[in-house]
Design a protein around this motif. Structure first.
Motif, PDB file in Angstrom:
ATOM      1  N   UNK A  63       0.709  -1.188   0.038  1.00  0.00           N
ATOM      2  CA  UNK A  63       0.174   0.037   0.029  1.00  0.00           C
ATOM      3  C   UNK A  63       0.604   1.186   0.115  1.00  0.00           C
ATOM      4  N   UNK A  64       1.939   1.085   0.604  1.00  0.00           N
ATOM      5  CA  UNK A  64       2.850   2.364   0.676  1.00  0.00           C
ATOM      6  C   UNK A  64       3.562   2.372  -0.656  1.00  0.00           C
ATOM      7  N   UNK A  65       3.918   1.534  -1.275  1.00  0.00           N
ATOM      8  CA  UNK A  65       4.441   1.810  -2.648  1.00  0.00           C
ATOM      9  C   UNK A  65       3.342   2.271  -3.596  1.00  0.00           C
ATOM     10  N   UNK A  66       2.242   1.766  -3.327  1.00  0.00           N
ATOM     11  CA  UNK A  66       1.287   2.562  -4.536  1.00  0.00           C
ATOM     12  C   UNK A  66       0.886   3.910  -3.851  1.00  0.00           C
ATOM     13  N   UNK A  67       0.760   4.107  -2.575  1.00  0.00           N
ATOM     14  CA  UNK A  67       0.726   5.392  -2.306  1.00  0.00           C
ATOM     15  C   UNK A  67       1.559   6.360  -2.710  1.00  0.00           C
ATOM     16  N   UNK A  68       2.848   6.096  -2.962  1.00  0.00           N
ATOM     17  CA  UNK A  68       3.869   6.817  -3.391  1.00  0.00           C
ATOM     18  C   UNK A  68       3.732   7.048  -4.710  1.00  0.00           C
ATOM     19  N   UNK A  69       3.598   6.020  -5.740  1.00  0.00           N
ATOM     20  CA  UNK A  69       3.241   6.034  -7.006  1.00  0.00           C
ATOM     21  C   UNK A  69       2.250   7.007  -7.489  1.00  0.00           C
ATOM     22  N   UNK A  70       1.173   6.826  -6.662  1.00  0.00           N
ATOM     23  CA  UNK A  70      -0.115   7.749  -6.983  1.00  0.00           C
ATOM     24  C   UNK A  70       0.113   8.968  -6.211  1.00  0.00           C
ATOM     25  N   UNK A  71       1.109   9.280  -5.518  1.00  0.00           N
ATOM     26  CA  UNK A  71       1.031  10.410  -4.640  1.00  0.00           C
ATOM     27  C   UNK A  71       0.125  10.953  -3.694  1.00  0.00           C
ATOM     28  N   UNK A  72      -0.226   9.547  -3.195  1.00  0.00           N
ATOM     29  CA  UNK A  72      -1.515   9.738  -2.192  1.00  0.00           C
ATOM     30  C   UNK A  72      -0.827   9.861  -0.649  1.00  0.00           C
ATOM     31  N   UNK A  73      -1.014  10.942  -0.019  1.00  0.00           N
ATOM     32  CA  UNK A  73      -0.355  11.105   1.355  1.00  0.00           C
ATOM     33  C   UNK A  73      -0.537   9.916   2.228  1.00  0.00           C
ATOM     34  N   UNK A  74       0.593   9.228   2.867  1.00  0.00           N
ATOM     35  CA  UNK A  74       0.593   8.207   3.788  1.00  0.00           C
ATOM     36  C   UNK A  74      -0.156   8.503   4.892  1.00  0.00           C
TER      37      UNK A  74
END
Length: 162
Positions: A63-74
């Motif tokens: 989920x953290x990798x996908x968040x990073x890729x999508x620029x979604x705030x952790x």
């Protein structure tokens, strides 16, 4: 209309003795596949409104990798202890409990619950969702609690890109 993306966590490592299942990390292949599939997905879809992950290390890291890729705030990533389950019951409860203010969601969880869920609610029969596989399902409803008879419109698996 509600849009759901279900992601099976990426490949995890079994090399550590004595580590609890919930704490197993991703292995190198898993990390690489998470970056690959999240990049593929990022080119095809808008960023989901909410990211929800099982509390297991391997799902959370995916989920953290996908968040990073999508620029979604952790800081907005929601962590669910109940998703650390291997049946579709908790996955169904998690999805049906989503806030209706979210039109799209991406959930990071575990098999067998994922395969059971996508076959129960999607329009495409899938034998098995592999590690780091993503299945997208659209539901013709305005309320998550009413999801049924969805339309499977995305299946992205690492093997499609190798």
């Amino acid at each position: 209309m509600k849009t759901l993306y279900i992601v099976r966590h990426a490949k995890s490592s079994w090399e550590y003795e004595g580590i609890k299942d919930i704490d197993r990390p991703l292995n190198k292949r898993g990390i690489n596949n998470a970056y690959l599939i999240s990049s593929v997905l990022n080119k095809k879809i808008a960023c989901p409104d909410v990211f929800v992950s099982s509390c297991a290390n391997r799902a959370l890291h995916t989920a953290m990798i996908f968040s990073y890729t999508f620029n979604y705030p952790l800081t907005n990533l929601k962590i669910s202890k109940s998703l650390y389950s291997f049946s579709d019951g908790y996955l169904i409860k998690t999805v049906k409990a989503l806030d209706d203010g979210f039109d799209s969601a991406i959930i990071f969880s575990h098999d067998h619950g994922i395969s059971d869920f996508v076959n129960k609610f999607g329009s495409e029969e899938l034998d098995h969702v592999p590690t780091c596989g993503v299945v997208g399902i659209k539901f013709n409803t305005n309320h998550w609690k009413n999801i049924k008879d969805g339309n499977t419109f995305i299946t992205e698996f690492p093997k499609h890109y190798k």
